[in-house]
Design an enzyme around this catalytic site. Structure first.
Site, PDB file in Angstrom:
ATOM      1  N   MET A  50      -1.288  -9.036  -7.973  1.00 60.68           N
ATOM      2  CA  MET A  50      -0.470  -7.930  -8.090  1.00 60.68           C
ATOM      3  C   MET A  50      -0.611  -6.976  -7.894  1.00 60.68           C
ATOM      4  SD  MET A  50       3.395  -7.364  -7.196  1.00 60.68           S
ATOM      5  CE  MET A  50       4.325  -6.364  -8.160  1.00 60.68           C
ATOM      6  N   PRO A  51      -0.077  -5.859  -6.332  1.00 62.83           N
ATOM      7  CA  PRO A  51       0.063  -6.004  -5.317  1.00 62.83           C
ATOM      8  C   PRO A  51      -0.394  -7.483  -4.061  1.00 62.83           C
ATOM      9  CG  PRO A  51       0.508  -4.274  -5.527  1.00 62.83           C
ATOM     10  CD  PRO A  51      -0.296  -4.962  -6.143  1.00 62.83           C
TER      11      PRO A  51
END
Length: 129
Positions: free
Chosen positions: A1-2
């Site tokens: 993540m991202p």
């Protein structure tokens, strides 16, 4: 993540695309303070007529090397986003000779319940992450 989605034209070689993804990832790690193995990227190639990125009346032209970078992420500090934009463009210019005018970057923010990394669980919500 991202989660990072990168759209490029077929003007890029496989090697250039890999370097581009590496540059974006390293800047995600640096400016968004995520672990190095937090790498989620999707690369899509388009013919030139399938990637339309106009200038929003800013008065410049984009080349066949135009790029759209979309970052889906938890909330990030505005300054971190500005530093991310500037450094991604600077490194792409330096390492791949890509004009800053060819780079469009968008950050889309979401919350902890908007992520499931595996097994149908919300790892940010259930405390695993």
């Amino acid at each position: 993540m991202p989660l990072v989605r990168v759209d490029i034209t077929t003007a890029y070689t496989k090697e250039e695309a890999k370097l581009l993804l590496d540059v974006v990832h390293q800047n995600v790690v640096t400016w968004f303070k995520v672990p190095d193995r937090d790498r989620y990227q999707v690369l899509t190639r388009h013919s030139e007529d399938e990637l339309i990125l106009e200038d929003t009346n800013l008065g410049f032209e984009r080349s066949s090397k135009r790029i759209s970078i979309q970052v889906f992420s938890r909330k990030r500090d505005d300054q971190a986003k500005l530093d991310f934009y500037k450094n991604v463009v600077g490194e792409l210019s330096e390492k791949l000779e890509i004009s800053g005018k060819d780079v469009l970057i968008s950050v889309f923010e979401n919350g902890d319940a908007d992520w499931s990394f595996a097994d149908g669980e919300g790892q940010f919500v259930n405390g695993v992450l």
